[in-house]
Design a protein around this motif. Structure first.
Motif: not given
Length: 252
Positions: A23-31, A103-106, A133-149
């Protein structure tokens, strides 16, 4: 020299990391397809230019990296001091020069990826706290970023569509969105049907529900408030002649 590998060996987590990196690579390509002048153009989000989208994605990577650092060290490092600080950061980022914005994105994407790569296996289960304010395991950070990109690549308004997003990401997005509606009680009298997946969400106990239906990509586009092309509606309050699709309840 052999590239360093992810510390985790969990197959599901590795698959999720691969998905977010794609997903990050896809965003980078379109940017990167956009000229510097085109960064000033409107995005699909009201009031935001493509500059705002790019700044948001850049600063979001930094914010999520802070959560990963929290999981690694045990030292509390919140995503943001407040939502007001986050909003100010995005507005400021949108004023950066084109080269600084790129550069900020990269750089932020590389930083986050390294934090994920180097997080020890056991630290992935350490709890962190989101901006909501949700308490989540660090694994959740991957999904948080996935939906954003993936979703904000579409918002760049540079040819990407919800049909370009992997089905597994779309299904989880729809689960998140409809779950938020249910938690707020805003899905009363509303049923969502995904015709190509046999999935149903919403107020399925209602005897007189408005039913919004369509294929997965189109339904998620509608549910996320990005348009109603490709979906249809039927039921009380829907004019039989026009079949006008109602706006989706607020998600975020």
């Amino acid at each position: 020299m052999v590239a360093r590998q992810d510390q985790t060996t969990d197959p599901e987590l590795l698959a999720a990391l691969l998905q977010v990196r794609r997903g990050t690579a896809f965003f980078a390509r379109k940017l990167n397809e956009l000229s510097d002048a085109e960064l000033d153009g409107a995005s699909l989000l009201p009031g935001w230019t493509r500059r705002h989208i790019t700044a948001h994605i850049g600063y979001n990577a930094r914010a999520i990296a802070r959560l990963v650092e929290w999981a690694a060290t045990g030292v509390e490092t919140p995503m943001y001091a407040s939502t007001a600080v986050r909003d100010h950061e995005i507005d400021f980022g949108a004023t950066l020069s084109p080269i600084a914005l790129r550069h900020l994105f990269d750089h932020s994407a590389v930083h986050l990826n390294v934090e994920w790569r180097d997080l020890p296996e056991d630290a992935w289960h350490h709890k962190v706290r989101t901006i909501q304010g949700r308490e989540v395991p660090a694994t959740e950070t991957v999904w948080m970023r996935t939906r954003e990109v993936w979703m904000h690549t579409v918002d760049l308004a540079n040819g990407a569509s919800f049909a370009d997003i992997p089905a597994s990401v779309l299904e989880r997005l729809l689960t998140d969105i409809t779950g938020a509606w249910k938690a707020r009680g805003t899905d009363a009298g509303l049923v969502v049907e995904v015709t190509d997946r046999g999935l149903t969400f919403g107020d399925t106990t209602s005897d007189a529900a408005t039913v919004v239906s369509g294929q997965l990509a189109a339904v998620v586009e509608w549910a996320a408030g990005r348009g109603s092309s490709g979906v249809t509606a039927a039921g009380p309050g829907v004019a039989a002649t026009s079949g006008e699709v109602p706006a989706a309840p607020k998600w975020i």
